[in-house]
Design a protein around this motif. Structure first.
Motif, PDB file in Angstrom:
ATOM      1  N   VAL A 188       0.861  -1.176   0.000  1.00 39.30           N
ATOM      2  CA  VAL A 188       0.000   0.000   0.000  1.00 39.30           C
ATOM      3  C   VAL A 188       0.896   1.225   0.000  1.00 39.30           C
ATOM      4  N   LEU A 189       0.736   2.066  -1.000  1.00 44.18           N
ATOM      5  CA  LEU A 189       1.436   3.341  -1.077  1.00 44.18           C
ATOM      6  C   LEU A 189       0.433   4.441  -0.777  1.00 44.18           C
ATOM      7  N   VAL A 190       0.657   5.187   0.308  1.00 48.98           N
ATOM      8  CA  VAL A 190      -0.209   6.329   0.624  1.00 48.98           C
ATOM      9  C   VAL A 190       0.443   7.556  -0.006  1.00 48.98           C
ATOM     10  N   LYS A 191      -0.140   8.046  -1.071  1.00 50.19           N
ATOM     11  CA  LYS A 191       0.497   9.080  -1.881  1.00 50.19           C
ATOM     12  C   LYS A 191       0.533  10.440  -1.193  1.00 50.19           C
ATOM     13  N   HIS A 192      -0.387  10.668  -0.294  1.00 46.76           N
ATOM     14  CA  HIS A 192      -0.389  11.900   0.508  1.00 46.76           C
ATOM     15  C   HIS A 192      -1.008  11.558   1.854  1.00 46.76           C
ATOM     16  N   LEU A 193      -0.202  11.663   2.892  1.00 42.51           N
ATOM     17  CA  LEU A 193      -0.640  11.300   4.234  1.00 42.51           C
ATOM     18  C   LEU A 193      -0.690  12.542   5.116  1.00 42.51           C
ATOM     19  N   ILE A 194      -1.823  12.744   5.769  1.00 44.27           N
ATOM     20  CA  ILE A 194      -1.973  13.858   6.712  1.00 44.27           C
ATOM     21  C   ILE A 194      -1.714  13.325   8.110  1.00 44.27           C
ATOM     22  N   THR A 217       5.064  20.425   5.424  1.00 46.00           N
ATOM     23  CA  THR A 217       5.614  19.209   4.854  1.00 46.00           C
ATOM     24  C   THR A 217       4.540  18.387   4.160  1.00 46.00           C
ATOM     25  N   PHE A 218       4.959  17.645   3.162  1.00 44.66           N
ATOM     26  CA  PHE A 218       4.101  16.730   2.416  1.00 44.66           C
ATOM     27  C   PHE A 218       4.587  15.325   2.722  1.00 44.66           C
ATOM     28  N   ASN A 219       3.711  14.468   3.201  1.00 48.05           N
ATOM     29  CA  ASN A 219       4.089  13.149   3.703  1.00 48.05           C
ATOM     30  C   ASN A 219       3.638  12.032   2.766  1.00 48.05           C
ATOM     31  N   MET A 220       4.466  10.986   2.687  1.00 51.93           N
ATOM     32  CA  MET A 220       4.097   9.767   1.979  1.00 51.93           C
ATOM     33  C   MET A 220       4.474   8.565   2.827  1.00 51.93           C
ATOM     34  N   LEU A 221       3.820   7.447   2.562  1.00 50.90           N
ATOM     35  CA  LEU A 221       4.020   6.236   3.344  1.00 50.90           C
ATOM     36  C   LEU A 221       3.909   5.034   2.420  1.00 50.90           C
ATOM     37  N   ALA A 222       4.821   4.075   2.587  1.00 48.27           N
ATOM     38  CA  ALA A 222       4.752   2.814   1.837  1.00 48.27           C
ATOM     39  C   ALA A 222       4.829   1.662   2.822  1.00 48.27           C
ATOM     40  N   VAL A 223       3.891   0.720   2.698  1.00 51.59           N
ATOM     41  CA  VAL A 223       3.776  -0.356   3.684  1.00 51.59           C
ATOM     42  C   VAL A 223       3.633  -1.698   2.970  1.00 51.59           C
ATOM     43  N   SER A 224       4.384  -2.676   3.460  1.00 53.27           N
ATOM     44  CA  SER A 224       4.206  -4.062   3.054  1.00 53.27           C
ATOM     45  C   SER A 224       3.934  -4.879   4.309  1.00 53.27           C
ATOM     46  N   GLU A 225       3.901  -6.187   4.179  1.00 51.66           N
ATOM     47  CA  GLU A 225       3.646  -7.024   5.352  1.00 51.66           C
ATOM     48  C   GLU A 225       4.756  -6.881   6.393  1.00 51.66           C
ATOM     49  N   THR A 226       5.983  -6.634   5.944  1.00 55.77           N
ATOM     50  CA  THR A 226       7.125  -6.609   6.861  1.00 55.77           C
ATOM     51  C   THR A 226       7.794  -5.252   6.995  1.00 55.77           C
TER      52      THR A 226
END
Length: 293
Positions: free
Chosen positions: A177-183, A191-200
């Motif tokens: 899951v790539l969160v392209k813009h995270l508040i 700041t502009f935030n992003m987040l990338a998540v996998s199982e691990t």
């Protein structure tokens, strides 16, 4: 060479959907087969536009035509974005099945465009389809903050809450899951935030937020395209995230410096391929609350 079937909107003027994603992917060395869900004169945030939505059967017919000449197995990934009708969502699912039937290694990246931000307009029923159907089909989901909240049905206020939400989405089927813009309430307002998540893994990264009078459109489509390209080129999750953020930052910065509303994608093409500025991602372990710069 990797080939991406990109199923998104197309605007004749400006940059949104395929008009924002195709060129950057090609500049990064990925061949793109654009399949347009709509053709509009311009993106909908102008408040007026002309054009039409393509029939869902026509989308499938085009892919059947590619299959008929024996090259569909060369498709390494499907990227879906803006849908003009719920029936198009069902067509995308069938197209993904067609691609995976001849290339089981092909990946499906879903950008679940739900509207409700910045004036983006989507037809009724599309949001429900994206929430209830796409996570079970996709190998990667690429929502923004509001779309992630809709996918899990609750409000998200922190990075840690977002990671939990992403893992909930992962449990339904996707690998990433790539969160392209995270508040995030703990981050600075500039700041502009992003987040990338996998199982691990979970990686959080920030870039400057530029003070546009009105924010440019197509940044999310640009982001998705670059992330898909870098992933197909073999980047790790962290490397794909860092390159994506840096490349998008270069485009947005150039747009701001030029005083433009439409993204300066072509002018920034070298930066898309080789970003000058880099922003190191931070691994989220649950101990970082309140520590973001």
């Amino acid at each position: 060479m990797n080939n991406v079937l990109s199923i998104q909107s197309h605007v004749v003027f400006g940059h949104a959907g395929n008009s924002a994603a195709v060129f950057p992917m090609r500049r990064l060395g990925v061949n793109v087969w654009p399949l347009n869900t709509v053709q509009f004169s311009n993106h909908t945030q102008y408040g007026r536009w002309t054009g039409s939505v393509f029939d869902a059967d026509e989308l499938q017919s085009v892919i059947e035509g590619i299959g008929a000449i024996g090259v569909l197995a060369r498709c390494n990934a499907v990227l879906s974005g803006y849908l003009g009708a719920t029936e198009q969502g069902r067509a995308v699912v069938e197209i993904v099945k067609m691609v995976k039937a001849v290339n089981p290694r092909a990946l499906f990246f879903c950008d679940p465009v739900m509207g409700a931000t910045g004036g983006c307009t989507v037809e009724p029923g599309i949001e429900d389809f994206l929430v209830t159907t796409m996570p079970e089909v996709a190998d990667a989901m690429m929502p923004n903050h509001l779309e992630l909240e809709k996918l899990v049905g609750r409000t998200i206020e922190t990075v840690e809450e977002a990671v939990d939400a992403c893992r909930e989405v992962l449990a339904r089927g996707p690998r990433i899951v790539l969160v392209k813009h995270l508040i995030d309430r703990n981050s600075r307002a500039d700041t502009f935030n992003m987040l990338a998540v996998s199982e691990t893994e979970a990686w959080f990264v920030q870039r400057p937020l530029y003070p546009f009078a009105r924010q440019p459109v197509g940044v999310g489509d640009l982001t998705s395209g670059i992330f898909v390209a870098r992933t197909l080129q073999g980047d790790s999750l962290r490397d794909a995230l860092e390159h994506t953020l840096a490349a998008v930052n270069a485009v947005v910065r150039a747009t701001y410096d030029a005083g433009r509303y439409e993204l300066e994608i072509v002018a920034s093409q070298d930066e898309i391929a080789h970003p000058t500025d880099r922003f190191p991602a931070i691994r989220v372990t649950g101990q970082e609350v309140g520590r973001w710069a």
